[in-house]
Scaffold this active site. Structure first.
Site, PDB file in Angstrom:
ATOM      1  N   ARG A 178      10.685  -0.610  -4.557  1.00 18.72           N
ATOM      2  CA  ARG A 178      12.088  -0.933  -4.294  1.00 18.72           C
ATOM      3  C   ARG A 178      12.608  -1.988  -5.264  1.00 18.72           C
ATOM      4  O   ARG A 178      13.793  -2.020  -5.581  1.00 18.72           O
ATOM      5  CB  ARG A 178      12.244  -1.369  -2.825  1.00 18.72           C
ATOM      6  CG  ARG A 178      11.449  -2.583  -2.458  1.00 18.72           C
ATOM      7  CD  ARG A 178      11.205  -2.710  -0.941  1.00 18.72           C
ATOM      8  NE  ARG A 178      10.109  -1.843  -0.480  1.00 18.72           N
ATOM      9  CZ  ARG A 178       9.704  -1.791   0.790  1.00 18.72           C
ATOM     10  NH1 ARG A 178      10.294  -2.520   1.721  1.00 18.72           N
ATOM     11  NH2 ARG A 178       8.715  -0.981   1.137  1.00 18.72           N
ATOM     12  N   LYS A 196      -4.161  -4.237  -3.256  1.00 14.56           N
ATOM     13  CA  LYS A 196      -4.543  -3.137  -2.362  1.00 14.56           C
ATOM     14  C   LYS A 196      -6.047  -3.128  -2.159  1.00 14.56           C
ATOM     15  O   LYS A 196      -6.797  -3.590  -3.020  1.00 14.56           O
ATOM     16  CB  LYS A 196      -4.134  -1.798  -2.991  1.00 14.56           C
ATOM     17  CG  LYS A 196      -2.655  -1.508  -2.964  1.00 14.56           C
ATOM     18  CD  LYS A 196      -2.362  -0.131  -3.519  1.00 14.56           C
ATOM     19  CE  LYS A 196      -0.868   0.171  -3.510  1.00 14.56           C
ATOM     20  NZ  LYS A 196      -0.290   0.260  -2.170  1.00 14.56           N
TER      21      LYS A 196
HETATM   22  N1  BES Z   1       3.193   3.083  -3.960  1.00 17.82           N
HETATM   23  C1  BES Z   1       3.073   2.512  -2.673  1.00 17.82           C
HETATM   24  C2  BES Z   1       3.335   3.504  -1.560  1.00 17.82           C
HETATM   25  C3  BES Z   1       2.237   4.476  -1.267  1.00 17.82           C
HETATM   26  C4  BES Z   1       1.108   4.094  -0.587  1.00 17.82           C
HETATM   27  C5  BES Z   1       2.393   5.798  -1.613  1.00 17.82           C
HETATM   28  C6  BES Z   1       0.134   5.018  -0.293  1.00 17.82           C
HETATM   29  C7  BES Z   1       1.420   6.725  -1.310  1.00 17.82           C
HETATM   30  C8  BES Z   1       0.280   6.332  -0.650  1.00 17.82           C
HETATM   31  C9  BES Z   1       4.080   1.369  -2.527  1.00 17.82           C
HETATM   32  O1  BES Z   1       4.352   0.659  -3.664  1.00 17.82           O
HETATM   33  C10 BES Z   1       3.489   0.438  -1.532  1.00 17.82           C
HETATM   34  O2  BES Z   1       2.498  -0.148  -1.820  1.00 17.82           O
HETATM   35  N2  BES Z   1       4.125   0.340  -0.381  1.00 17.82           N
HETATM   36  C11 BES Z   1       3.647  -0.486   0.672  1.00 17.82           C
HETATM   37  C12 BES Z   1       4.835  -1.192   1.272  1.00 17.82           C
HETATM   38  C13 BES Z   1       4.470  -2.269   2.247  1.00 17.82           C
HETATM   39  C14 BES Z   1       3.808  -3.432   1.531  1.00 17.82           C
HETATM   40  C15 BES Z   1       5.721  -2.735   2.945  1.00 17.82           C
HETATM   41  C16 BES Z   1       2.980   0.412   1.704  1.00 17.82           C
HETATM   42  O3  BES Z   1       3.474   1.489   1.971  1.00 17.82           O
HETATM   43  O4  BES Z   1       1.929   0.007   2.212  1.00 17.82           O
HETATM   44 MN    MN Z   2       2.936  -0.955  -3.930  1.00 14.66          MN
END
Ligand code: BES
Ligand code: MN
Ligand code: ZN
Length: 497
Positions: free
Chosen positions: A353, A279
């Site tokens: 997931r 990230k």
């Molecule tokens: N934990 C995150 C989702 C998230 C992001 C929650 C920002 C709250 C704020 C999750 O594990 C994630 O990183 N999801 C990705 C999925 C994507 C790579 C398809 C996302 O939402 O960017």
């Molecule tokens: Mn994630």
């Protein structure tokens, strides 16, 4: 905070502060009008002078009242009497608590349970006031050396009910309200803890301790046990981290042996760096909140155990970190989940997931009457619904309806999103049974479609709480959502409320 229920005459109450409601158009609550009469129209005079208008949220503190045994009066504006609502009761409760704390008043009598709200009886109103009061008093200073003791002046709230109300009902509401508030509080505390303290094994220890305190069954699976179960998807996420994963299972047995349990599954990702698909660093600290689904499920278990809910409920919390260690998942890796289905991991940041699918497969063994998973699953859900509603997805519409209604009733709202085949097609992989991402469009929906492939054996709903589990900015902190919604849902299933 200590709470008491009291009946009697408003004008005879000995208290450091009487909290009374006034409305717009010169109207006031029953108790306020009684106090007004015994004080020679003190409230009427203020209204006439324009010192109080009754606008919602307005607060006027009268520091001395000679004609009463009480020391002070706090008048709180409640808006239009006809339009008074549960949401407004929450708002004024929070405003009143804030004012009392600021004014260092340590005890108060609330004449708020008497306020009429359509569809909310006195028991509900008492529960709600307690839950909101506890919410307002929460402090995230567990790791500060200076505990700001002086801001916690308020020690006792007496809830005044009219003579016609039943004491027994009110006392039961007090117990229920405190139980739910303690569940919300636990979820917030766990959520606010940083990733270096709240690790998967820490979360497991907390669950064990909770089970001990409330006579629940706890079972913790380590990585070896998960290997035996072939949880290849969950374990692939954990391989990128030095912290061992845990699968936490808590059981509340409030129903008959033969009754099928409700299973709650909560994402317990104690820190989400994204893995190799790392990230960006801005606000990455907030990814300590990626275990809030798990925290809310554990908090809910605390609440229902404390209120001795007559229902069988099982919590499953898959807990792991998502880090870019040497053995981490690489984009393109293919893993085999416990269900036997293979997954091509095109983005290692879509890890929620991956840990949930194995927990959802594990849930089958309990022959559940329903399974609800709760997860901070997608940034896309934050885009879709913001911080106001959690996203609901379900393979059984009546279950979605039940959850939405529970959210409405408990002031912890949720809103349904589609789970159509059209979206599911986005998960196609050229090399495995499915990919773990569905492209840039409708990310919250494709994440739910992924989970739906593992939940065909039972009635299932998924709550995406990415936007609701915590607040950012100056008020950064866990909200404890959706503990209130889940408690409401479970009380409904238990035939109560
Ligand atoms: N934990 C995150 C989702 C998230 C992001 C929650 C920002 C709250 C704020 C999750 O594990 C994630 O990183 N999801 C990705 C999925 C994507 C790579 C398809 C996302 O939402 O960017
Ligand atoms: Mn994630
Ligand atoms: Zn995550």
């Amino acid at each position: 905070m200590e709470y008491k229920i009291k009946r009697g005459s408003p004008e005879k109450q000995r208290s450091a502060c009487l909290v009374l409601a006034v409305f717009e158009h010169q109207a006031m609550s029953l108790s306020a009008s009684i106090i007004d009469k015994t004080t020679d129209g003190i409230i009427t005079a203020l209204i006439k002078r324009g010192d109080i208008t009754g606008e919602c949220g307005e607060i006027v503190l009268l520091p001395r009242v000679d004609s009463l045994p009480a020391e002070r009066i706090l008048l709180v504006g409640c808006g239009s009497q006809e339009e008074f609502s549960s949401r407004k009761l929450n708002q004024i409760t929070a405003d009143v608590i804030q004012k009392l704390q600021q004014s260092k008043i340590n005890e108060a009598t609330f004449f708020l349970p008497e306020l009429n709200i359509e569809g909310s009886d006195i028991a509900r109103r008492i529960e709600q006031i307690i839950i909101q009061a506890e919410y307002s008093c929460y402090q995230s200073d567990a790791l500060k050396t200076d505990k700001k003791n002086n801001s916690k002046a308020l020690k006792r709230i007496t809830l005044f009910i009219g003579d016609s109300s039943s004491l027994a009902t009110a006392r039961q509401a007090l117990i229920t309200g405190q139980a739910i508030a303690s569940g919300v509080n636990l979820a917030r505390q766990l959520g606010d803890l940083p990733g270096n303290i709240c690790t998967p094994s820490y979360l497991a220890d907390q669950a064990k301790e909770l089970a001990r305190d409330f006579k629940m069954k706890a079972k913790i699976l380590n990585e070896k046990a998960m290997e035996k179960l072939s949880m290849g998807s969950l374990l692939s996420v954990s391989r990128g981290s030095r912290q061992e994963a845990r699968l936490i299972i808590l059981e509340h047995k409030g129903g008959a042996d033969k009754d099928a349990p409700i299973v709650l599954v909560g994402k317990g990702l104690t820190f989400d760096a994204g893995g190799i698909s790392i990230k960006p660093s801005a606000a990455m600290d907030e990814m300590k909140y990626d275990m809030c689904g798990g925290a809310s499920v554990i908090g809910t278990m605390r609440a229902i155990a404390e209120m001795k809910l007559p229902l069988n409920v099982i919590a499953i919390v898959p807990s792991s970190e998502n880090m870019p260690d040497g053995d981490a998942n690489k984009p393109g890796d293919i893993v085999t989940s416990m269900s036997g289905q293979t997954i091509e991991i095109l983005n290692t940041d879509a890890e929620g997931r991956l840990i949930l699918c194995d927990a959802l497969t594990y849930a089958k063994r309990f022959k559940p009457s329903a399974v609800i998973d709760v997860a901070t699953l997608t940034g896309a859900c934050v885009v879709a619904l913001g911080a106001h509603a959690s996203g609901v997805f379900s393979n059984y519409d009546p279950l979605a309806r039940e959850l939405i209604d529970a959210g409405e009733k408990s002031l912890d709202r949720a809103w349904q999103m589609p789970l159509w085949d059209d979206y599911d097609k986005q998960l196609k992989s050229n090399f495995a049974d499915m990919a773990n991402i569905g492209g840039p469009k409708a990310g919250a929906v494709t994440a739910a479609c992924f989970l739906a492939r593992y939940t065909k054996a039972y009635d299932w709903a998924h709550l995406d709480i990415a936007g609701t589990a915590w607040l950012s900015g100056d008020d950064k902190g866990a909200t404890g959502r959706p503990v209130k919604l889940l408690c409401e849902f479970l009380r409904g299933r238990a035939g109560l409320a």
